[in-house]
Design a protein around this motif. Structure first.
Motif, PDB file in Angstrom:
ATOM      1  N   LYS A  24      -5.269   2.091  -1.392  1.00  0.00           N
ATOM      2  CA  LYS A  24      -4.624   0.980  -1.163  1.00  0.00           C
ATOM      3  C   LYS A  24      -3.692   1.471  -2.454  1.00  0.00           C
ATOM      4  O   LYS A  24      -4.142   1.830  -3.573  1.00  0.00           O
ATOM      5  N   TYR A  75      -1.450  -0.012  -9.764  1.00  0.00           N
ATOM      6  CA  TYR A  75      -2.686   0.249  -8.974  1.00  0.00           C
ATOM      7  C   TYR A  75      -2.921   0.944  -7.755  1.00  0.00           C
ATOM      8  O   TYR A  75      -1.858   0.781  -7.022  1.00  0.00           O
ATOM      9  N   GLU A 124      -6.786   2.337  -5.395  1.00  0.00           N
ATOM     10  CA  GLU A 124      -7.928   1.831  -4.889  1.00  0.00           C
ATOM     11  C   GLU A 124      -7.847   3.753  -4.304  1.00  0.00           C
ATOM     12  O   GLU A 124      -6.696   3.001  -2.638  1.00  0.00           O
TER      13      GLU A 124
END
Length: 75
Positions: free
Chosen positions: A4, A59, A61
């Motif tokens: 992600k 970010y 993930e």
């Protein structure tokens, strides 16, 4: 492997499946972020390339893919 990616100024995250290991993905991301204004280039399990400006990555993930639940009892 499910990945992600949150991108700055984008309302939704990018979700993809990759055949790479978590360590390979981490090193690819780290190399792109070290360059500064380079591109983060990832390939999904179907061979499609995803290119993201490295300076816009919010970010990432990295985790195992979640199994799909099927049926009336799946909540």
């Amino acid at each position: 492997m499910e990945v992600k990616i949150g991108v700055q100024y984008a309302p939704r995250e990018i979700v993809m499946e990759s055949k790479q290991t978590p360590d390979e993905l981490e090193s690819t991301v780290a190399a792109a972020l070290e360059k500064g204004s380079g591109l983060l280039s990832l390939e999904d399990e179907h061979g499609r390339k995803i290119l993201i400006p490295a300076d816009r990555v919010a970010y990432i993930e990295i985790g195992q893919p979640s199994g799909r639940k099927v049926g009336f009892g799946a909540i």
